[in-house]
Design a protein around this motif. Sequence first.
Motif, PDB file in Angstrom:
ATOM      1  N   VAL A 164     -47.318 -12.324 -46.690  1.00 25.01           N
ATOM      2  CA  VAL A 164     -46.223 -12.238 -47.660  1.00 25.01           C
ATOM      3  C   VAL A 164     -45.710 -10.804 -47.792  1.00 25.01           C
ATOM      4  CG1 VAL A 164     -47.632 -11.854 -49.747  1.00 25.01           C
ATOM      5  CG2 VAL A 164     -45.444 -13.081 -49.911  1.00 25.01           C
ATOM      6  N   GLU A 165     -46.571  -9.828 -47.559  1.00 29.12           N
ATOM      7  CA  GLU A 165     -46.148  -8.424 -47.612  1.00 29.12           C
ATOM      8  C   GLU A 165     -45.241  -8.097 -46.429  1.00 29.12           C
ATOM      9  OE1 GLU A 165     -50.072  -6.529 -49.884  1.00 29.12           O
ATOM     10  OE2 GLU A 165     -50.012  -6.614 -47.686  1.00 29.12           O
ATOM     11  N   ILE A 166     -45.621  -8.578 -45.250  1.00 32.95           N
ATOM     12  CA  ILE A 166     -44.782  -8.378 -44.062  1.00 32.95           C
ATOM     13  C   ILE A 166     -43.415  -9.015 -44.289  1.00 32.95           C
ATOM     14  CG2 ILE A 166     -44.522  -8.889 -41.602  1.00 32.95           C
ATOM     15  CD1 ILE A 166     -47.610  -9.004 -41.439  1.00 32.95           C
ATOM     16  N   GLY A 212     -32.766 -14.823 -50.959  1.00 40.13           N
ATOM     17  CA  GLY A 212     -34.077 -15.094 -50.380  1.00 40.13           C
ATOM     18  C   GLY A 212     -35.150 -14.170 -50.942  1.00 40.13           C
ATOM     19  N   ILE A 213     -34.811 -12.896 -51.089  1.00 43.44           N
ATOM     20  CA  ILE A 213     -35.754 -11.912 -51.645  1.00 43.44           C
ATOM     21  C   ILE A 213     -36.062 -12.232 -53.105  1.00 43.44           C
ATOM     22  CG2 ILE A 213     -36.039  -9.479 -52.272  1.00 43.44           C
ATOM     23  CD1 ILE A 213     -34.301  -8.857 -49.729  1.00 43.44           C
ATOM     24  N   LEU A 214     -35.028 -12.626 -53.861  1.00 43.52           N
ATOM     25  CA  LEU A 214     -35.237 -12.984 -55.268  1.00 43.52           C
ATOM     26  C   LEU A 214     -36.174 -14.177 -55.402  1.00 43.52           C
ATOM     27  CD1 LEU A 214     -31.615 -12.589 -56.726  1.00 43.52           C
ATOM     28  CD2 LEU A 214     -33.589 -11.110 -57.150  1.00 43.52           C
ATOM     29  N   PHE A 215     -35.978 -15.190 -54.560  1.00 39.46           N
ATOM     30  CA  PHE A 215     -36.850 -16.372 -54.591  1.00 39.46           C
ATOM     31  C   PHE A 215     -38.264 -16.042 -54.131  1.00 39.46           C
ATOM     32  CE2 PHE A 215     -32.827 -18.960 -54.265  1.00 39.46           C
ATOM     33  CZ  PHE A 215     -32.983 -19.619 -55.476  1.00 39.46           C
ATOM     34  N   MET A 216     -38.406 -14.985 -53.341  1.00 30.85           N
ATOM     35  CA  MET A 216     -39.702 -14.591 -52.802  1.00 30.85           C
ATOM     36  C   MET A 216     -40.581 -13.891 -53.849  1.00 30.85           C
ATOM     37  SD  MET A 216     -40.135 -12.371 -49.334  1.00 30.85           S
ATOM     38  CE  MET A 216     -38.619 -13.039 -48.643  1.00 30.85           C
ATOM     39  N   PHE A 244     -46.696 -12.495 -56.558  1.00 27.17           N
ATOM     40  CA  PHE A 244     -47.772 -12.496 -57.556  1.00 27.17           C
ATOM     41  C   PHE A 244     -48.858 -13.510 -57.190  1.00 27.17           C
ATOM     42  CE2 PHE A 244     -43.959 -11.028 -59.768  1.00 27.17           C
ATOM     43  CZ  PHE A 244     -44.426  -9.850 -60.332  1.00 27.17           C
ATOM     44  N   VAL A 245     -48.452 -14.618 -56.604  1.00 22.69           N
ATOM     45  CA  VAL A 245     -49.410 -15.659 -56.215  1.00 22.69           C
ATOM     46  C   VAL A 245     -50.325 -15.172 -55.095  1.00 22.69           C
ATOM     47  CG1 VAL A 245     -49.656 -17.991 -55.252  1.00 22.69           C
ATOM     48  CG2 VAL A 245     -47.863 -17.513 -56.940  1.00 22.69           C
ATOM     49  N   GLN A 286     -49.389  -6.158 -52.588  1.00 20.92           N
ATOM     50  CA  GLN A 286     -49.721  -4.760 -52.871  1.00 20.92           C
ATOM     51  C   GLN A 286     -48.613  -3.845 -52.344  1.00 20.92           C
ATOM     52  OE1 GLN A 286     -52.519  -3.760 -54.566  1.00 20.92           O
ATOM     53  NE2 GLN A 286     -53.067  -5.925 -54.808  1.00 20.92           N
ATOM     54  N   LEU A 287     -48.027  -3.035 -53.245  1.00 17.95           N
ATOM     55  CA  LEU A 287     -46.984  -2.096 -52.834  1.00 17.95           C
ATOM     56  C   LEU A 287     -47.636  -0.776 -52.412  1.00 17.95           C
ATOM     57  CD1 LEU A 287     -43.869  -1.854 -52.617  1.00 17.95           C
ATOM     58  CD2 LEU A 287     -43.914  -0.788 -54.884  1.00 17.95           C
TER      59      LEU A 287
END
Length: 303
Positions: free
Chosen positions: A36-38, A191-195, A200-201, A205-206
């Motif tokens: 999910v980070e990628i 797409g980014i907003l829906f992501m 959180f799920v 990690q930023l």
Amino acid sequence: MKNQNTVGHLAALVTVLIWGTTFISTKVLLVDFQPVEILFFRFVMGFVALMIVYPRRMRGTTLRQELTFAAAGLCGVCLYYLMENIALTYTLASNVGVIVSVSPFFTALLTHLFLKGEEKLHRDFFIGFVAAMAGICLISFNGTKVSFNPTGDLLALGAAFIWSCYSILTRKISSFGYHTILTTRRVFCYGILFMIPALFVFDFQLDLSRLTSTLNLLNLIFLGLGASALCFVTWNFAVKQLGAVKTSLYIYMVPVITVTASVLILREQITPLAGMGIVLTLAGLFLSERKPGRKMQEEETAG
């Protein structure tokens, strides 16, 4: 018109050439990043790149158009990649590769249902589909034991269907008359907003210190600028020129390119089964793309 079709085919080919090699970059990044980070980093990078390349604003959109952009972002950017990545944690990569390649078939059915009269299905399409799927199975399984996992396999099938929905939505978006970069950027934004909830799920990690590694940075740039920013623009352009069904057929090429890239970059050996699979897949693609002759058209019309 003929020149436009040629450019459309070239755009689709460039897209799958890049998408077929992304597994290498993803494999490298998975050492330090979660899937999910990628996904999040590459599409944010792609969105910023499209802002820089084409900084104009999209004006005068209607609520219906915005809802279409939002649906495309949900399907093509968020759900498809999340479902595919989660599927990979439950089932074999070979299973996912084969099942996701069913997408052109779903696209054809959805086009027939919702875009009636736009792209007619013919006998060669279905023969080509069977040949291509047989080839993809040979490439993906390559003599290994076939193993099924209902959860992972159903998620992969869902991903294939979701991508087909995205193709249909992209075809609809192309009729709005906006520049392809503008529409792609708007789709990325949604797409980014829906992501964001998924971050959180999956314990996002930023941690940008991971990008101090040149290898990580270069691979993420390739995914962000090449596989996301460039490829979504070229794919959407191809759908605009060729239609959803013809463009989706190029998905058959992805396993072929993946095997070729493995041989050239990772020095893997190509087996006789994989070689046979490549031939079958390409034959299936050409059959599905081929226009039916007059005799066949008359037979299908009569039937």
